[in-house]
Motif scaffolding. Structure first.
Motif, short mmCIF file in Angstrom:
data_model
loop_
_atom_site.label_atom_id
_atom_site.label_comp_id
_atom_site.label_asym_id
_atom_site.label_seq_id
_atom_site.Cartn_x
_atom_site.Cartn_y
_atom_site.Cartn_z
N GLN A 164 1.27 4.44 -2.64
CA GLN A 164 1.14 5.84 -2.20
C GLN A 164 2.31 6.70 -2.67
O GLN A 164 2.19 7.93 -2.72
CB GLN A 164 1.03 5.88 -0.68
CG GLN A 164 -0.27 5.30 -0.16
CD GLN A 164 -0.31 5.23 1.37
OE1 GLN A 164 0.73 5.48 2.02
NE2 GLN A 164 -1.46 4.89 1.92
N LEU A 206 -5.60 -0.58 -4.75
CA LEU A 206 -4.99 0.48 -3.93
C LEU A 206 -4.71 0.03 -2.51
O LEU A 206 -4.29 0.83 -1.68
CB LEU A 206 -5.88 1.71 -3.93
CG LEU A 206 -6.13 2.35 -5.31
CD1 LEU A 206 -7.05 3.55 -5.16
CD2 LEU A 206 -4.83 2.74 -5.98
N TYR A 216 7.42 15.12 -10.05
CA TYR A 216 7.28 14.52 -11.37
C TYR A 216 8.05 15.29 -12.44
O TYR A 216 8.39 14.77 -13.50
CB TYR A 216 5.79 14.42 -11.76
CG TYR A 216 5.09 15.75 -11.85
CD1 TYR A 216 5.10 16.51 -13.02
CD2 TYR A 216 4.41 16.26 -10.75
CE1 TYR A 216 4.47 17.73 -13.09
CE2 TYR A 216 3.78 17.48 -10.81
CZ TYR A 216 3.81 18.22 -11.98
OH TYR A 216 3.17 19.44 -12.05
N ALA A 251 3.26 7.02 -5.58
CA ALA A 251 2.84 7.71 -6.80
C ALA A 251 2.13 9.02 -6.47
O ALA A 251 2.28 10.02 -7.19
CB ALA A 251 1.91 6.79 -7.61
N ASP A 252 1.37 9.03 -5.37
CA ASP A 252 0.71 10.29 -4.98
C ASP A 252 1.72 11.36 -4.61
O ASP A 252 1.53 12.55 -4.91
CB ASP A 252 -0.23 10.02 -3.80
CG ASP A 252 -1.37 9.07 -4.18
OD1 ASP A 252 -1.71 9.05 -5.38
OD2 ASP A 252 -1.88 8.37 -3.28
N VAL A 253 2.77 10.95 -3.94
CA VAL A 253 3.81 11.93 -3.53
C VAL A 253 4.47 12.53 -4.76
O VAL A 253 4.68 13.75 -4.84
CB VAL A 253 4.85 11.25 -2.62
CG1 VAL A 253 5.99 12.21 -2.30
CG2 VAL A 253 4.21 10.75 -1.34
N ALA A 292 3.28 12.73 -7.79
CA ALA A 292 2.33 13.49 -8.60
C ALA A 292 1.83 14.74 -7.90
O ALA A 292 1.14 15.57 -8.50
CB ALA A 292 1.14 12.61 -8.98
N SER A 293 2.19 14.94 -6.63
CA SER A 293 1.70 16.08 -5.86
C SER A 293 2.20 17.39 -6.47
O SER A 293 3.38 17.55 -6.79
CB SER A 293 2.16 15.97 -4.41
OG SER A 293 1.90 17.17 -3.72
N GLU A 294 1.27 18.34 -6.59
CA GLU A 294 1.63 19.66 -7.09
C GLU A 294 2.39 20.48 -6.06
O GLU A 294 3.06 21.46 -6.38
CB GLU A 294 0.39 20.41 -7.53
CG GLU A 294 -0.24 19.90 -8.81
CD GLU A 294 0.69 20.07 -10.00
OE1 GLU A 294 1.51 21.03 -9.99
OE2 GLU A 294 0.62 19.25 -10.93
N ARG A 322 0.85 -1.20 0.00
CA ARG A 322 0.00 0.00 0.00
C ARG A 322 0.88 1.25 0.00
O ARG A 322 0.61 2.21 -0.73
CB ARG A 322 -0.90 -0.01 1.21
CG ARG A 322 -1.83 1.21 1.26
CD ARG A 322 -2.63 1.23 2.55
NE ARG A 322 -3.50 0.07 2.62
CZ ARG A 322 -4.29 -0.22 3.68
NH1 ARG A 322 -4.25 0.58 4.74
NH2 ARG A 322 -5.07 -1.29 3.69
N GLU A 323 1.94 1.28 0.81
CA GLU A 323 2.85 2.43 0.86
C GLU A 323 3.57 2.60 -0.47
O GLU A 323 3.89 3.72 -0.89
CB GLU A 323 3.88 2.26 1.98
CG GLU A 323 3.32 2.43 3.39
CD GLU A 323 2.53 1.18 3.87
OE1 GLU A 323 2.50 0.20 3.09
OE2 GLU A 323 1.98 1.22 4.97
#
Length: 936
Positions: free
Chosen positions: A891, A934, A904, A893-895, A897-899, A887-888
């Motif tokens: 996650q 997820l 990225y 990918a979220d970091v 992709a974070s604006e 799961r981590e």
């Protein structure tokens, strides 16, 4: 002349008549039986203070004139090199320099009340402490023996000369001490000359290595002579320019009825041009006097108290009717004029002795020691010849100015008929039947250049001859102009025909018909001496600068040392000259010191260069220093010399770290070999940081330079090298930087440049820490896992029991390993996220704007973000995936992709594709665990 000798006592005759010889005793027999006596004479002649020695020295009385310090003091009477008498009438036994100059006065001591001596020091060892003659002799023998064993004794013997010049330079830092400094230079060279002379005398003839020693001896001899000239001449020039107020002496003498002596004294006081020409003569004569001790054929070893004794013996034998005496044309009288009057010769041995006497008399006169030439004449039984050398002295009656209160009359000085004597000397110098040396002796006394030059053998001899005649003409002109109402014996027109000036003299030397003289006029030290005499400082500097482009002259370390110190002398006395050329000469000397590893000397001479060149030269020098203690010593020397240490050390580090560095090239592949690889150049870059950590006040600069070095190492994946650079910076550096700034600017914030450097340092720390933690995790995950025991097939009961025991123990170790792995995994995740989520703008992003942007640094930091952040993301996913934290992993990918963090943007398309594939694998593992993609 013979009749006069019979009618009255001879002028300057010996105190005692010669002893009567045994009639049948030949000169050859005496020479063979008196060997011990000859050895005794030799020892006596070469002693330092024995009465009657070959080089007896005298001290000219000091005259009380207004000018008190134009030329240097003469050396003490115990010195071998005392040639103090240069001018004037002196009592019996005193020397004469230039005929017609001031009576009873040496130009060297003419104005010597307050000035240093420029003569050589008494003969002593340079290694001498408290004087202990026996121990000193043993030390000198040991030292000389050791030097003789060297491959190049001359180089080894003079290796310390550079440091001695530095010590002299440091001991006399003030411009008021510049002439004491020049005197020290001369003494230092003199001591080295004595050492080299001992080496040459004890060397084996024919060995090549000693030819180099002789060459260095010649160089140092000329250098000593150059310092002697520079000190004497420029002291007179500078003091003459400052002594205009002393014209009272001239005014006081204009209305008086002066004697010849006083006229000449007045000339040398008021006419600096003539006085300085006489200084050149004094200098040349002192140089010649230094060589007298080694004169190849000393008359004292052969002379007796009877003149022409072999001729006298032959005449006596003929008179007694001895038939064994050959019948040959020989003089029948023993008066001095007999050979010329009768047109007959002397005995062969007497002719040989006569020539030897004339040669040595000329050598004494060339050395400015006329009184020694007269003494030698008297000793050889030729007191008449000594009397002929006496008539040059200027007439002076001290009673004309008044008689003392006691009514006692003072002795009259000089020759009242000097004009007649001089005219006779001129005619004698043209006498065809005289030997060339005898003609040259009287040519010196009468100013006859034509008859003097044929005997002059080298450049200095010819220069001396020209200057003697030039000054003689000026003195004679002054006397005859003053006494224009007095009938004086006219000198021939050829005496006045040549108008000599220093410029014309050196032009004639350059075109001299003698090839040796012409060649010597081009030698470096003679060129230096020429320009010093002419006072052409600009021409001298240009000439010396040209030598820097001559490979042969440039290779002479002693020549470069001499011209560098000559430039420093001109600076000290305030003579403005071509500064760029002077700088080039000093820079050449500094380069020599660096190349020869004269560590202790570089700083002082570097400080004589312009500021920008000081930094460049000393930084280049420090690049070759690697030992820590030696580095600290070099920085201490730089501080003592007043160099800009912060800028220099910064330049050192920048030079080393940019030596092979162009643009930073990225290495995307991290391999164990690359990570730990260290080249020799890498080690130099790492060690260079030490230059900036010695001084706490440079800690901010140390941080900036170490950051630059670490950027280069990280770009090439040399993590070990980057870690070593990081470890060079003390842990309290940030605190030290803050305290240093607060001490300067109280509570104002750090400058933007320093604040960005601190932030970058923390970025490096975070990245290196993340890599170190990951390496520990990787080692633990792959190599620390306990091996599972294997059940033996068809095992016995005991083996099954042992297996079960090992299995339980394995399970316990696996539990401990997994616990440790989970802790390390968490540490790795935290460390990597510390980099990825670096606060206030992100990792390797400056927080403050600076006035002058370093575009290279900004570019390198952007490249490092592109290199390191994707790499860390892959490592993080590897840790999470292998520890089943799927799961981590997703996650992550979220970091990215974070604006907020915009990580990225540093990924290339292929890296994004690869990371998505890895995340996909983690998602599939979640599906296998009955969870959604997820992890929910």
């Amino acid at each position: 002349m013979h009749a006069e000798r019979e009618g009255r006592p001879m002028f300057g005759a010996m105190d005692e008549s010669p002893l009567v010889r045994e009639p049948m005793q030949s000169r050859a027999l005496r020479r063979s039986t008196n060997v011990q006596r000859t050895i005794g004479i030799f020892n006596k002649a070469t002693g330092t203070s024995t009465p009657g020695s070959l080089l007896r020295t005298t001290k000219t009385p000091i005259r009380h004139l207004k000018h008190s310090s134009y030329t240097p003091k003469a050396v003490t009477t115990s010195s071998h090199f005392d040639v103090s008498a240069s001018l004037g009438l002196t009592p019996a036994g005193r020397s004469m320099r230039t005929p017609g100059t001031a009576a009873n006065q040496s130009l060297t001591t003419m104005f010597d009340q307050t000035v240093p001596s420029f003569g050589p020091t008494p003969r002593r060892s340079m290694y001498m402490g408290q004087f202990d003659s026996s121990r000193l002799e043993e030390d000198e023998i040991t030292m000389t023996s050791n030097l003789l064993m060297e491959d190049d004794p001359g180089i080894a013997a003079t290796a310390g000369l550079f440091e001695e010049f530095l010590e002299c330079y440091r001991r006399h830092p003030s411009s008021n001490q510049v002439f004491e400094l020049v005197s020290e230079y001369e003494k230092t060279c003199s001591e080295q000359i004595l050492l080299l002379e001992r080496l040459v005398k004890k060397s084996t003839p024919g060995q090549n290595k000693f030819s180099r020693t002789q060459e260095i001896l010649n160089i140092l001899t000329q250098e000593r002579n150059t310092w002697r000239l520079l000190g004497s001449l420029y002291q007179d020039r500078l003091q003459s320019a400052e002594s205009m107020e002393d014209d009272n002496f001239i005014t006081e003498t204009l209305d008086k009825d002066l004697s010849e002596k006083q006229v000449v004294e007045s000339l040398f006081v008021r006419d600096s041009y003539t006085r300085q020409n006489q200084v050149v003569i004094d200098w040349l004569e002192r140089n010649s006097a230094d060589q007298l001790e080694d004169y190849y054929d000393k008359v004292e070893f052969y002379s007796q108290t009877v003149s022409w004794e072999n001729t006298l013996h032959a005449l006596e034998q003929k008179r007694s009717g001895n038939p064994s005496i050959p019948d040959r044309p020989m003089v029948t009288s023993m008066d001095p004029d007999a050979p010329i009057r009768q047109g007959k010769s002397l005995a062969d041995l007497d002719k040989e002795d006569e020539l030897r006497l004339l040669r040595y008399m000329f050598a004494y006169i060339r050395a400015g020691q006329l009184e020694e030439a007269q003494r030698l004449c008297r000793k050889c039984g030729q007191a008449w010849r000594a009397a002929t050398l006496e008539g040059w002295k200027m007439y002076h009656d001290p009673n004309m100015g008044g008689v003392s209160v006691t009514g006692e009359l003072k002795a009259v000085e000089g020759n009242p008929h000097r004009d007649i004597w001089k005219a006779v000397c001129w005619r004698m110098s043209h006498e065809e039947q005289f030997h060339p040396y005898e003609k040259a002796i009287y040519a010196v006394l009468s100013g006859n250049l034509k008859e003097l030059l044929p005997i002059c053998e080298d450049w200095e001899d010819v220069l001396w001859g020209y200057y003697r005649v030039m000054v003689d003409m000026r003195v004679e002109q002054e006397i005859r102009t003053y006494f224009n109402n007095k009938s004086m014996e006219a000198l021939p027109s050829s005496y006045w025909v040549k108008n000599l000036t220093p410029e014309s003299i050196f032009q004639e030397l350059q075109a001299y018909p003698n090839e040796l003289v012409k060649m010597q006029s081009k030698q470096p030290f003679h060129v230096i001496q020429k320009y010093i005499i002419l006072g052409d400082v600009d021409g001298l500097i240009e000439e010396m600068n040209d030598w820097l482009h001559n490979p042969v002259l440039r290779s002479s370390r002693h020549l470069i040392r001499c011209i560098a110190h000559t430039v420093l002398f001109f600076r000290s006395v305030g003579l403005q000259t071509k500064e760029e050329l002077c700088t080039a000469i000093l820079e050449a000397y500094v380069k020599d010191l660096i190349e020869d590893k004269n560590t202790g000397l570089v700083a002082t001479y570097t400080a004589t260069l312009p500021l920008a060149m000081q930094i460049t030269c000393y930084a280049r020098f420090l690049e070759g220093i690697h030992e820590k203690d030696e580095r600290q010593h070099c920085l201490q020397l730089a501080e003592e010399a007043g160099l800009d240490i912060p800028t220099i050390t910064k330049t050192v580090v920048e030079n080393i770290r940019t030596r092979d560095e162009g643009d930073v090239t990225l290495e995307t592949e991290l391999t164990p070999a690359r990570e730990v690889a260290l080249s020799e150049e890498d080690r130099h870059k790492i060690a260079a940081i030490d230059w900036l950590v010695f001084d706490p006040s440079q800690r901010a600069e140390a941080l900036k330079q170490s950051n630059a070095v670490m950027r280069a190492f990280l770009a090439t994946k040399k993590l070990k090298a980057a870690r070593e650079v990081f470890n060079k910076i003390p842990g309290d550096s940030i605190d030290v930087i803050m305290k240093n700034w607060q001490a300067q600017a109280s509570m104002t914030p750090l400058p933007a440049e320093d604040a960005n450097a601190v932030r970058e340092y923390l970025c490096h720390k975070a990245y290196l820490n993340a890599n170190d933690v990951f390496n520990d995790w990787f080692e633990h995950y792959h190599n620390a896992a306990p091996p599972k025991p294997v059940a033996p097939p068809s095992a016995t009961f005991q083996e099954r029991v042992k297996y079960e025991h090992d299995l339980k123990q394995y399970e316990q170790e696996v539990e401990r390993w997994q616990y440790s792995l989970s802790i390390q995994s968490k540490a790795v995740v935290d460390s990597i996220y510390n980099v990825l989520l670096f606060p206030d703008g992100g990792w390797m992003v400056d927080q403050q704007e600076v006035e002058q942007l370093d575009e290279g640094r900004v570019h390198q930091m952007a490249l490092l973000r592109e290199l390191c952040i994707p790499s860390l993301c892959f490592l993080l996913h590897s840790v999470l995936h292998n520890t089943k934290q799927y799961r981590e992993s997703i996650q992550l990918a979220d970091v990215i992709a974070s604006e907020q963090h915009q990580l990225y943007k540093v990924f290339r398309p292929e890296e994004i594709q690869r990371l998505l594939n890895l995340i996909r694998e983690s998602s599939l593992q979640l599906l296998d665990n009955n969870l959604d993609p997820l992890g929910y």
